[in-house]
Structure formats: C-alpha cells, structure tokens
Design a protein around this motif. Structure first.
Motif, mmCIF file in Angstrom:
data_model
loop_
_atom_site.group_PDB
_atom_site.id
_atom_site.type_symbol
_atom_site.label_atom_id
_atom_site.label_comp_id
_atom_site.label_asym_id
_atom_site.label_seq_id
_atom_site.Cartn_x
_atom_site.Cartn_y
_atom_site.Cartn_z
ATOM 1 N N GLY A 63 0.809 -1.210 0.000
ATOM 2 C CA GLY A 63 0.000 0.000 0.000
ATOM 3 C C GLY A 63 0.842 1.259 0.000
ATOM 4 N N GLY A 64 0.259 2.333 0.538
ATOM 5 C CA GLY A 64 0.923 3.622 0.526
ATOM 6 C C GLY A 64 1.279 4.105 1.916
ATOM 7 N N ALA A 65 1.340 5.426 2.043
ATOM 8 C CA ALA A 65 1.787 6.028 3.307
ATOM 9 C C ALA A 65 0.846 5.695 4.463
ATOM 10 C CB ALA A 65 1.895 7.539 3.145
ATOM 11 N N LEU A 66 -0.457 5.599 4.196
ATOM 12 C CA LEU A 66 -1.418 5.278 5.258
ATOM 13 C C LEU A 66 -1.154 3.902 5.846
ATOM 14 C CD1 LEU A 66 -3.945 6.108 6.849
ATOM 15 C CD2 LEU A 66 -5.318 5.075 5.019
ATOM 16 N N GLU A 67 -0.780 2.952 4.983
ATOM 17 C CA GLU A 67 -0.527 1.590 5.441
ATOM 18 C C GLU A 67 0.736 1.487 6.291
ATOM 19 O OE1 GLU A 67 -1.874 2.273 2.536
ATOM 20 O OE2 GLU A 67 -3.776 1.264 2.984
ATOM 21 N N VAL A 68 1.650 2.453 6.141
ATOM 22 C CA VAL A 68 2.848 2.452 6.980
ATOM 23 C C VAL A 68 2.453 2.605 8.446
ATOM 24 C CG1 VAL A 68 4.996 3.656 7.538
ATOM 25 C CG2 VAL A 68 4.345 3.338 5.150
ATOM 26 N N GLY A 69 1.533 3.519 8.725
ATOM 27 C CA GLY A 69 1.055 3.710 10.091
ATOM 28 C C GLY A 69 0.334 2.487 10.621
ATOM 29 N N LYS A 70 -0.488 1.867 9.765
ATOM 30 C CA LYS A 70 -1.199 0.649 10.183
ATOM 31 C C LYS A 70 -0.213 -0.478 10.472
ATOM 32 C CE LYS A 70 -5.484 1.637 7.640
ATOM 33 N NZ LYS A 70 -6.398 1.197 6.559
ATOM 34 N N ALA A 71 0.807 -0.614 9.612
ATOM 35 C CA ALA A 71 1.812 -1.660 9.818
ATOM 36 C C ALA A 71 2.557 -1.451 11.132
ATOM 37 C CB ALA A 71 2.790 -1.690 8.651
ATOM 38 N N SER A 72 2.844 -0.193 11.486
ATOM 39 C CA SER A 72 3.528 0.108 12.746
ATOM 40 C C SER A 72 2.676 -0.315 13.937
ATOM 41 C CB SER A 72 3.848 1.605 12.827
ATOM 42 O OG SER A 72 4.727 1.995 11.815
ATOM 43 N N THR A 73 1.369 -0.061 13.853
ATOM 44 C CA THR A 73 0.465 -0.451 14.933
ATOM 45 C C THR A 73 0.394 -1.967 15.076
ATOM 46 O OG1 THR A 73 -0.872 1.534 14.557
ATOM 47 C CG2 THR A 73 -1.891 -0.255 15.808
ATOM 48 N N VAL A 74 0.251 -2.656 13.949
ATOM 49 C CA VAL A 74 0.175 -4.115 13.965
ATOM 50 C C VAL A 74 1.482 -4.712 14.495
ATOM 51 C CG1 VAL A 74 -0.021 -6.181 12.527
ATOM 52 C CG2 VAL A 74 -1.528 -4.222 12.123
ATOM 53 N N ALA A 75 2.610 -4.129 14.084
ATOM 54 C CA ALA A 75 3.913 -4.616 14.547
ATOM 55 C C ALA A 75 4.047 -4.462 16.058
ATOM 56 C CB ALA A 75 5.038 -3.859 13.845
ATOM 57 N N PHE A 76 3.580 -3.335 16.591
ATOM 58 C CA PHE A 76 3.641 -3.128 18.038
ATOM 59 C C PHE A 76 2.809 -4.170 18.774
ATOM 60 C CE2 PHE A 76 1.318 -1.182 21.654
ATOM 61 C CZ PHE A 76 2.357 -1.197 22.568
ATOM 62 N N VAL A 77 1.597 -4.433 18.272
ATOM 63 C CA VAL A 77 0.713 -5.397 18.924
ATOM 64 C C VAL A 77 1.348 -6.786 18.927
ATOM 65 C CG1 VAL A 77 -1.496 -6.588 18.752
ATOM 66 C CG2 VAL A 77 -1.400 -4.115 18.423
ATOM 67 N N TRP A 78 1.834 -7.239 17.773
ATOM 68 C CA TRP A 78 2.375 -8.593 17.680
ATOM 69 C C TRP A 78 3.702 -8.733 18.412
ATOM 70 C CZ3 TRP A 78 -0.368 -12.600 16.988
ATOM 71 C CH2 TRP A 78 -1.518 -12.551 16.197
ATOM 72 N N THR A 79 4.499 -7.682 18.426
ATOM 73 C CA THR A 79 5.750 -7.735 19.187
ATOM 74 C C THR A 79 5.452 -7.834 20.677
ATOM 75 O OG1 THR A 79 6.834 -6.364 17.506
ATOM 76 C CG2 THR A 79 7.961 -6.599 19.606
ATOM 77 N N SER A 80 4.480 -7.070 21.149
ATOM 78 C CA SER A 80 4.093 -7.124 22.565
ATOM 79 C C SER A 80 3.556 -8.502 22.935
ATOM 80 C CB SER A 80 3.040 -6.056 22.869
ATOM 81 O OG SER A 80 3.526 -4.766 22.587
ATOM 82 N N VAL A 81 2.710 -9.070 22.073
ATOM 83 C CA VAL A 81 2.162 -10.409 22.318
ATOM 84 C C VAL A 81 3.287 -11.441 22.375
ATOM 85 C CG1 VAL A 81 0.766 -12.259 21.314
ATOM 86 C CG2 VAL A 81 -0.113 -9.916 21.362
ATOM 87 N N ALA A 82 4.214 -11.346 21.426
ATOM 88 C CA ALA A 82 5.331 -12.302 21.386
ATOM 89 C C ALA A 82 6.212 -12.175 22.625
ATOM 90 C CB ALA A 82 6.166 -12.068 20.125
ATOM 91 N N ILE A 83 6.438 -10.956 23.095
ATOM 92 C CA ILE A 83 7.251 -10.744 24.299
ATOM 93 C C ILE A 83 6.560 -11.357 25.518
ATOM 94 C CG2 ILE A 83 8.003 -8.955 25.929
ATOM 95 C CD1 ILE A 83 8.714 -7.235 23.476
ATOM 96 N N ILE A 84 5.256 -11.140 25.650
ATOM 97 C CA ILE A 84 4.522 -11.669 26.806
ATOM 98 C C ILE A 84 4.502 -13.196 26.788
ATOM 99 C CG2 ILE A 84 2.225 -11.829 27.852
ATOM 100 C CD1 ILE A 84 1.820 -8.881 26.940
#
Length: 248
Positions: A214-235
């Motif tokens: 996608g474009g610039a908007l999807e960059v922000g969405k990808a950052s949010t998804v990455a934060f969620v999955w990284t946090s889940v993986a850490i826990i």
C-alpha cells in the motif's frame, strides 16, 4: 484465519533465514550497524532512564504503604523493589515500551522504503535487501541487555531514593532488603529474556515493514500491527521462559 497466521509465521522464519544469506560487504555494513546503534540503543536511553527511575520509586512507595503491620520488617521494601525490577519490570515491561518506540521506528523506516520503492532498487542492484536492512538491527540490539542493565540500576536507585527520602525506611534497611535471599541466577534469567526480546524487537517490526503493501497510510497501520504482535510475542516468550527457568 488459523491457516493465515501459520503462513505468516512460516514467512517470518523464512525472512530470518534470508537475513543471513548473501551478506553486504563489511565496509557498508559497519556504517549501517553504527547508525542503528545510535538510533535504537542510544536514542532509547533517555526514556528508559526516566521510566525506570520513577517506576522503581513507585514500587518502593507502594510496597511501603502496604506494610501496615508494624511486625513486618522494613527491609522488605528493598527486597520487593529488587525482585520486581530485576525479574519483571526491567526486562519485560521496558521491552514492551520499546516495542512501541523501537518497533514503530523500525517498521515505519522499512515500510517507507517499501512505499518509495527503495527496497526494489536494492534488489535490482543485486543487494540482499533483508541482510542490508535487518542484519544491522539484529547486531545493534545485541547491546540491548546494556539498556536493561541501566534500567535495573536506575529502578533500584529510584526505589532507594523514594523509600529513604520519603521516610518509609532507612538506607541500611533498604540495602539489607536488596541483599536478602539474593539469587544470582535471577540476573542471568533476566538477561536471557532480554536477549530473546531483542531478537523479537528487531525481527517482528522488520517483518511487518518489509512485507507491507500500500501507501503512506498503510505504513502507520503496519507500525500499529507490529507493536501489537511484538508485545504479544514478548509476553508469551516471558511466560514460557519463566516456566522453563524458574519453575521447580
């Protein structure tokens, strides 16, 4: 849905495998590694120091306020602060905070390169883009235990200052609590967790940034998804390691 998640996990491990293939020449890689150390490690010290110091103080104060029975020794304030900071707060909760700071930075930087077709340009030039982009982050985050070590020290220091200067305990009692029933393996356990968390912090945000569409908007969405999955993986990793290393 389950098949989709399994395919994503498989794709993630394939990405890690590709990171170590066809390495970039050292003269270029060295510059990239030092840049990532500056961005990810040195750039995180300020927020880590601030949070660690004051959360250590809060742990000390809350422990003291709950010791209402005069028969309970005051040195337990230092004991509780040490256990809380070393076992969970410094390695785990700082890592979750870093999933927001480091992870968002990694995902957005790689995602922006995907949007602007810089990654495609690297591939056209014959460069292994995964090695070029992800490997320096992995090497830089080998210094992540250093950040957590500082967090441990400042958390305990903050607890000592809050406990002593808040009038909840004396310095001698607090230090006695720090020394009481100290188990050196707890430090090793914390740093084992930290090394694995560093791997997750480097690779999961990179995965979401590298494979975003996608474009610039999807960059922000990808950052949010990455934060969620990284946090889940850490826990989840924290739970598994605690069961493996501390359960008797």
């Amino acid at each position: 849905m389950l098949i989709r998640y399994l395919s994503q996990i498989g794709k993630y491990f394939l990405m890690i495998k590709e990171v170590f293939k066809k390495p970039t020449k050292w003269s270029a890689m060295r510059v990239l590694i030092f840049k990532e150390i500056d961005d990810l490690i040195i750039g995180s010290l300020g927020i880590v120091a601030f949070i660690s110091f004051f959360v250590g103080g809060v742990v000390s104060i809350q422990t003291a306020l709950n010791l209402t029975n005069p028969l309970i020794p005051k040195y337990l304030i230092g004991f509780a602060t040490r256990q809380s900071v070393i076992l969970e707060f410094a390695p785990t909760f700082i890592s979750i905070i870093m999933a927001g700071k480091m992870g968002s930075f990694i995902t957005s930087s790689i995602g922006s390169m995907r949007v602007t077709e810089q990654i495609d340009a690297l591939e056209v030039m014959g460069v292994n883009s995964l090695n070029y982009l992800v490997f320096p982050k992995l090497i830089a985050l080998l210094l992540y235990p250093f950040v957590i070590g500082i967090s441990m020290f400042l958390g305990i220091l903050g607890g000592w200052i809050a406990g002593v200067y808040g009038g909840f305990t004396s310095s001698d009692e607090f230090i006695q609590g720090l020394q009481t029933e100290f188990i050196p393996f707890h430090i090793a356990y914390a740093f084992i967790k930290t090394i694995l968390f560093a791997l997750l912090l480097a690779t999961i945000p990179s995965f979401h940034g590298y494979y975003m569409k996608g474009g610039a908007l999807e960059v922000g969405k990808a950052s949010t998804v990455a934060f969620v999955w990284t946090s889940v993986a850490i826990i989840l990793t924290n739970y598994i390691l605690t069961q493996l290393l501390l359960s008797k």
